[in-house]
Design a protein around this motif. Structure first.
Motif, short mmCIF file in Angstrom:
data_model
loop_
_atom_site.label_atom_id
_atom_site.label_comp_id
_atom_site.label_asym_id
_atom_site.label_seq_id
_atom_site.Cartn_x
_atom_site.Cartn_y
_atom_site.Cartn_z
N LEU A 15 0.96 -1.26 0.26
CA LEU A 15 -0.16 -0.08 0.09
C LEU A 15 0.84 1.37 0.20
O LEU A 15 1.87 1.27 0.28
CB LEU A 15 -0.53 0.03 1.28
N GLU A 16 0.55 2.12 -0.42
CA GLU A 16 1.13 3.34 0.06
C GLU A 16 0.14 4.46 0.76
O GLU A 16 -1.16 4.62 0.49
CB GLU A 16 1.42 4.03 -2.30
N LYS A 17 0.58 5.21 1.80
CA LYS A 17 0.04 6.81 2.09
C LYS A 17 -0.93 6.84 1.60
O LYS A 17 -0.51 7.63 0.46
CB LYS A 17 1.36 7.79 3.07
N PRO A 18 -1.68 7.18 1.72
CA PRO A 18 -2.27 7.50 3.72
C PRO A 18 -2.90 6.07 3.87
O PRO A 18 -2.96 5.93 4.95
CB PRO A 18 -3.08 8.54 4.40
N GLU A 19 -3.16 5.84 2.86
CA GLU A 19 -3.19 3.90 3.00
C GLU A 19 -1.93 2.81 3.97
O GLU A 19 -1.07 2.92 3.36
CB GLU A 19 -3.65 3.18 1.72
N SER A 20 -2.53 1.75 4.37
CA SER A 20 -1.89 1.20 5.68
C SER A 20 -2.53 -0.16 5.80
O SER A 20 -3.86 0.02 5.47
CB SER A 20 -0.63 2.21 6.97
N VAL A 21 -2.28 -0.82 6.26
CA VAL A 21 -2.04 -2.40 6.91
C VAL A 21 -2.39 -2.82 8.47
O VAL A 21 -0.80 -2.68 8.69
CB VAL A 21 -1.79 -3.59 6.13
N LEU A 22 -2.74 -3.08 8.98
CA LEU A 22 -3.32 -3.56 10.59
C LEU A 22 -2.79 -4.84 10.96
O LEU A 22 -3.42 -5.11 10.32
CB LEU A 22 -3.70 -2.90 11.87
N GLU A 52 -2.33 5.37 16.80
CA GLU A 52 -3.37 7.03 16.81
C GLU A 52 -3.33 7.98 17.96
O GLU A 52 -3.17 9.36 17.20
CB GLU A 52 -4.45 6.67 17.72
N ASN A 53 -2.06 8.11 18.19
CA ASN A 53 -1.01 9.12 19.26
C ASN A 53 -0.01 10.06 18.33
O ASN A 53 -0.11 11.06 18.35
CB ASN A 53 -0.70 9.67 20.66
N TYR A 54 0.96 8.90 17.38
CA TYR A 54 1.45 9.20 16.58
C TYR A 54 1.00 10.13 15.50
O TYR A 54 1.49 11.12 14.88
CB TYR A 54 2.49 8.12 16.04
N LEU A 55 -0.09 9.23 15.10
CA LEU A 55 -0.59 9.66 13.66
C LEU A 55 -1.57 11.38 14.05
O LEU A 55 -1.14 12.27 13.35
CB LEU A 55 -1.68 9.45 13.52
N LYS A 65 -8.08 9.24 9.92
CA LYS A 65 -8.88 9.15 9.68
C LYS A 65 -9.15 7.36 9.18
O LYS A 65 -10.36 6.33 9.73
CB LYS A 65 -9.93 9.55 8.77
N LYS A 66 -8.05 7.34 8.36
CA LYS A 66 -8.49 5.42 8.16
C LYS A 66 -8.87 4.54 9.39
O LYS A 66 -8.85 3.62 9.86
CB LYS A 66 -6.99 5.69 6.67
N PHE A 67 -6.68 5.82 10.10
CA PHE A 67 -6.09 4.71 11.06
C PHE A 67 -7.51 4.03 11.97
O PHE A 67 -8.00 2.63 12.33
CB PHE A 67 -5.33 4.87 12.22
N LYS A 68 -8.72 5.03 12.55
CA LYS A 68 -9.78 5.26 13.38
C LYS A 68 -10.05 3.93 13.09
O LYS A 68 -11.22 3.78 13.94
CB LYS A 68 -10.28 6.48 13.61
#
Length: 267
Positions: A15-22, A52-55, A65-68
């Motif tokens: 993936l490319e930012k802002p996309e990511s995978v948990l 979340e705090n880091y972002l 937003k995507k992480f949440k």
């Protein structure tokens, strides 16, 4: 669980930012001294909150937003399955929703959580090497049960029972009949009479079932096959199967709980 297909998808995921995978490996083993008080809840919350705090501090608004959204999905899964947890949970969840892989497993993992453009597969690969897709064949006179498992999780069970009237093996859902020697007519054969008849025809009847078991193993791509039953029965059935049997266990455990069978046969 279609693990091999999921692994291939995960291996290709970039993936490319802002996309990511948990990527989440979470130890929930109640027998672990470090998990006696459900510490996994704190570990999970702390890990997710740190990302979340880091972002927030990095002012990555779109990625945050995507992480949440991913976090909410993961937390909902854990809440819904809290009473069903075993030794571990593995989750891969991409922010673009192309990947959602969540499994409750019988094997312990080391707790660690990642949020990045690619999934982290080392622990999953090691687990798969140790616990690939297997087939367990349990034989008990005129009854045979197969258990298909992967990563210690049960995928499917099948039951076969010999119809004394037709001498055909019937496949059916649900537990096998409690009455040995029941034929299509529903009339019970006397136990001693049935035992003598089965002993006289055991090899022929097992030989007729073996091709169905071989086909099941091939179609479902079992990487290992384990067989368990009384010595004469297990050895006879194994001798007629064309597929290689990785281990034969001389114990009568067809009626045992499936997870207990896995522990007894595979260890």
């Amino acid at each position: 669980m279609q693990l091999e297909e999921n692994r291939k998808d995960l291996q290709k995921l970039r993936l490319e930012k802002p996309e990511s995978v948990l990527t989440m490996y979470l130890n929930t083993d109640p027998s672990d001294p470090d998990q006696q008080g459900g510490e996994w809840k704190i570990q999970l919350k702390n890990s997710l909150s740190s990302f979340e705090n880091y972002l927030k501090q990095s002012d990555e608004k779109e990625e945050l937003k995507k992480f949440k959204k991913v976090r909410e999905k993961v937390e909902n899964f854990m809440k819904e399955n809290q009473k069903n947890l075993k030794k571990s949970v593995i989750i891969f969840a991409s922010s673009d929703e192309s990947i959602w892989f969540a499994e409750i497993l019988q094997m312990r993992v080391e707790t660690i959580v990642y949020w990045q453009e690619t999934p982290v597969l080392e622990q999953l690969d090691k687990l798969y090497e140790a616990f690939p897709k297997v087939g367990i064949v349990l034989v008990q006179q005129n009854q045979v049960k197969t258990i298909e498992a992967e990563l210690g999780a049960i995928l499917e069970t099948k039951h076969y029972e010999l119809d004394i009237d037709t001498e055909d093996w019937r496949q059916f859902a649900g537990p096998p009949s409690a009455e040995a020697g029941i034929g299509r007519s529903g009339k019970k054969v006397q136990t001693d009479q049935f035992d003598k008849r089965f002993e006289a025809n055991q090899k022929r009847w097992y030989k007729s079932l073996a091709p169905s078991l071989d086909k099941l193993a091939k179609d479902h791509q079992w990487q290992k096959i384990y067989l368990a039953g009384e010595k004469g029965e297990a050895d006879d059935l194994a001798s007629y199967m064309q597929k290689e049997i990785d281990s034969i266990s001389h114990q009568n455990i067809l009626e045992h709980d499936e997870h207990e069978v896995i522990e007894k046969v595979i260890g």
